[in-house]
Write an enzyme that holds these catalytic residues in place. Structure first.
Site, PDB file in Angstrom:
ATOM      1  N   ASP A   7       0.869  -1.183   0.000  1.00  0.00           N
ATOM      2  CA  ASP A   7       0.000   0.000   0.000  1.00  0.00           C
ATOM      3  C   ASP A   7       0.907   1.235   0.000  1.00  0.00           C
ATOM      4  O   ASP A   7       2.133   1.135   0.064  1.00  0.00           O
ATOM      5  CB  ASP A   7      -0.901  -0.016   1.249  1.00  0.00           C
ATOM      6  CG  ASP A   7      -1.830   1.188   1.315  1.00  0.00           C
ATOM      7  OD1 ASP A   7      -2.377   1.568   0.260  1.00  0.00           O
ATOM      8  OD2 ASP A   7      -2.010   1.758   2.402  1.00  0.00           O
ATOM      9  N   SER A   8       0.258   2.402   0.003  1.00  0.00           N
ATOM     10  CA  SER A   8       1.034   3.643   0.035  1.00  0.00           C
ATOM     11  C   SER A   8       1.616   3.921   1.423  1.00  0.00           C
ATOM     12  O   SER A   8       2.547   4.686   1.565  1.00  0.00           O
ATOM     13  CB  SER A   8       0.141   4.820  -0.350  1.00  0.00           C
ATOM     14  OG  SER A   8      -0.888   4.972   0.613  1.00  0.00           O
ATOM     15  N   CYS A  70      -4.511  -1.751  -1.489  1.00  0.00           N
ATOM     16  CA  CYS A  70      -4.710  -0.334  -1.780  1.00  0.00           C
ATOM     17  C   CYS A  70      -5.886  -0.195  -2.742  1.00  0.00           C
ATOM     18  O   CYS A  70      -5.860  -0.764  -3.844  1.00  0.00           O
ATOM     19  CB  CYS A  70      -3.433   0.217  -2.418  1.00  0.00           C
ATOM     20  SG  CYS A  70      -3.610   1.889  -3.047  1.00  0.00           S
ATOM     21  N   GLU A 140      -2.163   9.461   8.303  1.00  0.00           N
ATOM     22  CA  GLU A 140      -0.696   9.292   8.292  1.00  0.00           C
ATOM     23  C   GLU A 140      -0.012  10.304   9.214  1.00  0.00           C
ATOM     24  O   GLU A 140       1.056  10.032   9.744  1.00  0.00           O
ATOM     25  CB  GLU A 140      -0.157   9.416   6.854  1.00  0.00           C
ATOM     26  CG  GLU A 140      -0.546   8.261   5.939  1.00  0.00           C
ATOM     27  CD  GLU A 140       0.267   6.968   6.175  1.00  0.00           C
ATOM     28  OE1 GLU A 140       1.329   7.024   6.822  1.00  0.00           O
ATOM     29  OE2 GLU A 140      -0.193   5.902   5.699  1.00  0.00           O
ATOM     30  N   CYS A 170     -11.055   2.796   0.892  1.00  0.00           N
ATOM     31  CA  CYS A 170      -9.605   3.017   0.965  1.00  0.00           C
ATOM     32  C   CYS A 170      -9.165   2.269   2.217  1.00  0.00           C
ATOM     33  O   CYS A 170      -9.833   2.343   3.261  1.00  0.00           O
ATOM     34  CB  CYS A 170      -9.322   4.502   1.092  1.00  0.00           C
ATOM     35  SG  CYS A 170      -7.650   4.901   1.669  1.00  0.00           S
ATOM     36  N   HIS A 172      -6.944   2.728   4.283  1.00  0.00           N
ATOM     37  CA  HIS A 172      -6.607   3.548   5.459  1.00  0.00           C
ATOM     38  C   HIS A 172      -7.845   3.772   6.361  1.00  0.00           C
ATOM     39  O   HIS A 172      -7.714   3.977   7.561  1.00  0.00           O
ATOM     40  CB  HIS A 172      -6.113   4.946   5.030  1.00  0.00           C
ATOM     41  CG  HIS A 172      -4.666   5.004   4.662  1.00  0.00           C
ATOM     42  ND1 HIS A 172      -4.184   4.507   3.483  1.00  0.00           N
ATOM     43  CD2 HIS A 172      -3.598   5.524   5.321  1.00  0.00           C
ATOM     44  CE1 HIS A 172      -2.881   4.728   3.422  1.00  0.00           C
ATOM     45  NE2 HIS A 172      -2.490   5.349   4.528  1.00  0.00           N
TER      46      HIS A 172
HETATM   47  N1  DGL Z   1      -4.722   3.074   1.201  1.00  0.00           N
HETATM   48  C1  DGL Z   1      -4.772   3.402  -0.185  1.00  0.00           C
HETATM   49  C2  DGL Z   1      -6.131   3.148  -0.772  1.00  0.00           C
HETATM   50  O1  DGL Z   1      -6.745   2.185  -0.347  1.00  0.00           O
HETATM   51  C3  DGL Z   1      -4.046   4.649  -0.616  1.00  0.00           C
HETATM   52  C4  DGL Z   1      -4.445   5.923   0.010  1.00  0.00           C
HETATM   53  C5  DGL Z   1      -3.555   7.079  -0.409  1.00  0.00           C
HETATM   54  O2  DGL Z   1      -2.332   6.946  -0.312  1.00  0.00           O
HETATM   55  O3  DGL Z   1      -4.110   8.096  -0.837  1.00  0.00           O
HETATM   56  O4  DGL Z   1      -6.605   3.810  -1.656  1.00  0.00           O
END
Ligand code: DGL
Length: 239
Positions: A7-8, A70, A140, A170, A172
């Site tokens: 993931d990011s 992600c 974050e 997402c 996150h």
């Molecule tokens: N967690 C990721 C997602 O599910 C990326 C979120 C991001 O870095 O903007 O989209």
């Protein structure tokens, strides 16, 4: 089995956690691209370049399967990536759609990153969708329990008024579950749960978890240790 997950940033850990819960006896290699986040506002070319770099790193680590933890990469690039590599690749959105259909859920809204909303992926199963560019930076930057975060949640929820189910589109966003639930009684759909429900992996080795982040700080390390109650190694690695 050796399972690669990426993931990011820390969002994909919500997926990793669910996988470890259901399949504890595996080796997991996680990559969080903290040096390059957020992904949700990047263009497709950049997302593709980052994905290729990370997948190649995971292949060097000899993973047997890769989970794109992600939503942004899954909604925009899953097909291309799946066709490009020999290793099996799993995304987070396909199992989420499967879950929604199997459960016959209705009145569904989705929160996701700008690029996931733009992809239109969830259009056929949702009545309303909200692009939430504020969420990933708040998460974050460890600002979950702030007035700023409450205000963002209230503002975005306003747009999903009447929805009984909210897809956290997402990875996150499950980190915000507690805050969202303070202001909404909707059922929150966690993509990590959906992935671990349908994924087909074995569960017969010794547990070993290694986390790589392209930018690692003491705060990030502390944040991760509050999220994961398992033993793991953590390293900084630029790819
Ligand atoms: N967690 C990721 C997602 O599910 C990326 C979120 C991001 O870095 O903007 O989209």
């Amino acid at each position: 089995m050796k399972i690669g997950v990426f993931d990011s940033g820390i969002g994909g850990l919500t997926v990793l956690k669910q996988l470890i819960k259901n399949y504890p006896n595996n080796e997991y290699i996680y990559f969080g691209d903290t040096l390059n986040l957020p992904y949700g506002t990047k263009c497709i070319n950049e997302l593709e370049e980052r994905s290729d770099k990370i997948i190649n790193f995971l292949l060097k680590e000899k993973v047997d399967i890769i989970v794109i933890a992600c939503g942004t990469i899954s909604s925009n690039l899953y097909k291309q990536l799946k066709d490009r590599y020999e290793v099996p690749i799993i995304d987070v959105l396909t199992p989420t759609l499967k879950y929604i259909r199997e459960e016959n859920l209705e009145k569904i809204g989705v929160f996701a990153t700008p690029m996931t909303i733009k992809s239109g992926f969830f259009n056929e199963v949702t009545q309303k969708s909200v692009s939430c560019p504020l969420f990933v930076p708040l998460i974050e930057e460890r600002k979950i329990y702030t007035k700023e975060c409450d205000n963002a949640v209230i503002e975005y929820l306003e747009e999903l008024r009447g929805c009984k189910n909210i897809i956290l589109g997402c990875t996150h966003y499950p980190i915000l579950k507690e805050v969202i639930s303070k202001y909404s009684s909707a059922n929150l759909i966690d993509m990590g749960y959906c992935v671990s429900k349908y994924i087909n992996i074995t569960n017969e080795g010794k547990q070993k978890v290694t986390l790589y982040f392209s930018l690692l700080s003491d705060e990030l390390t502390n944040n991760i240790s509050s999220m994961l109650d398992i033993k793991y190694n953590i390293k900084e690695k630029i790819v």
